[in-house]
Design an enzyme around this catalytic site. Structure first.
Site, mmCIF file in Angstrom:
data_model
loop_
_atom_site.group_PDB
_atom_site.id
_atom_site.type_symbol
_atom_site.label_atom_id
_atom_site.label_comp_id
_atom_site.label_asym_id
_atom_site.label_seq_id
_atom_site.Cartn_x
_atom_site.Cartn_y
_atom_site.Cartn_z
ATOM 1 N N ASP A 7 47.726 -33.443 9.783
ATOM 2 C CA ASP A 7 47.375 -34.530 8.867
ATOM 3 C C ASP A 7 46.391 -35.481 9.562
ATOM 4 O OD1 ASP A 7 48.169 -35.857 6.147
ATOM 5 O OD2 ASP A 7 48.449 -37.466 7.598
ATOM 6 N N HIS B 239 52.333 -28.775 3.583
ATOM 7 C CA HIS B 239 51.582 -29.663 4.462
ATOM 8 C C HIS B 239 52.242 -29.815 5.834
ATOM 9 C CE1 HIS B 239 48.501 -32.617 5.139
ATOM 10 N NE2 HIS B 239 49.361 -33.593 5.363
#
Length: 324
Positions: free
Chosen positions: A100, A302
């Site tokens: 991220d 994610h």
């Protein structure tokens, strides 16, 4: 192998950065994103240590056990913190792994401080040369059509009020699930911007435990965020979102500069980021001249290193072993 916790000073007036380390050998710097902390790398620390590396997982400034300085910060501030951590553990260079926002910091570190980065692995594509307009202008235009968290986070104080305090646990739970392979982040875009908080927009999450996150693990994340105190629970992530324009201006200075170290892009097959930033191998190689491959991890979203840790560790260790 046992972990060691460190609190690393970053210089006069700088924040102290909390670090988890394990093992001995070449350094592997692990940089989390939002929502995450150094605890996001709990499955990688022992695997790297067992393979003969020194794993160094940081709580970025504003997160977990690190200081949460008042005001904002830019990517350059975080990169300086990471270099201070490497200096503290006496690692002139390191393999850098980011997830991220941590991917952005990892790519930036490799681009802007190439002598300190031996190889780089990211779970979000390298952004390349910056767009011609400031990001917040684009965020605002999209937010005229529907809710957009990138725009929502720009208003100082709003997310702090909406998502902190007794709402923190529910917000983190919903966001963690929405970003996972079993979640659906895109439902948030079905809401209008006006009068909508991120908590309102996120769908409810199923009760814990999940296949990749147990109750005790979630409690650790919640405690680490809550440690910031009222209004400061989400300080690190919010500062990174609010630095979008400042980071864009920094990136303009580095336009056209390639990342030449050995590199790998590893993404969850169901990561919503794949919709926003498709991991095109040849396009990425425009900037990442040493890019080996793009690896998609099945049944992962994610949080790829947490959702499928065995596969992620296999890919990571194979990549590290291939670096001269």
């Amino acid at each position: 192998m046992p972990e060691t916790a460190l609190l690393v000073p970053t210089g006069s007036g700088g924040p102290r950065i909390h670090v988890r380390t394990a093992g001995e050998g070449p350094a592997v710097l692990l940089v989390h994103g939002f929502p995450g902390t150094a605890f996001s790398w709990r499955h990688q620390l022992p695997a790297l240590a067992a393979a003969g590396y020194r794993a160094v997982a940081v709580d970025c400034r504003g997160y977990g056990g690190s200081d949460r300085p008042a005001g904002g910060h830019t990517s350059a501030d975080v990169e300086a913190d990471l270099l201070a951590v490497l200096d503290h553990v006496e690692a002139h260079e390191a393999h850098v792994v980011g997830q991220d926002f941590g991917s952005m910091y990892a790519w930036n570190l490799a681009q802007r401080h190439p002598d300190r980065v031996r190889s780089v692995l990211g779970t979000v594509p390298f952004a390349g040369d910056p767009a011609p307009v400031a990001p917040t202008s684009t965020f605002a235009a999209v937010a005229e059509r529907h809710f957009l968290h990138l725009h929502y986070f720009q208003e100082v104080g709003r997310a702090e009020r909406d998502l902190g305090g007794d709402r923190l646990g529910e917000f983190l739970l919903r966001l963690l699930h929405a970003l996972s392979a079993d979640g659906d982040l895109f439902t948030v875009f079905g809401h209008p911007s006006a009068g909508t908080s991120y908590l309102d927009a996120l769908p409810p999450a199923p009760p814990l435990p999940w296949s990749w996150l147990g109750e005790a693990e979630f409690a650790t994340f919640l405690d680490e965020y809550a440690a910031g105190g009222p209004g400061r629970e989400l300080a690190g992530g919010l500062a990174s979102y609010r630095a979008a324009d400042a980071d864009w201006e920094l990136a303009l200075r580095w336009a056209g500069t390639t990342v030449d170290q050995p590199a790998l892009l590893v993404m969850g097959e169901h990561d919503p980021v794949r919709t926003f930033a498709p991991p095109d191998l040849e396009r990425q190689r425009t900037w990442l001249t040493g890019l080996r491959d793009v690896v998609l991890v099945a049944q992962a979203g994610h949080h790829v290193q947490q959702e499928q840790p065995e596969r992620f560790n296999e890919v990571l260790l194979e990549f590290l072993a291939s670096v001269p």
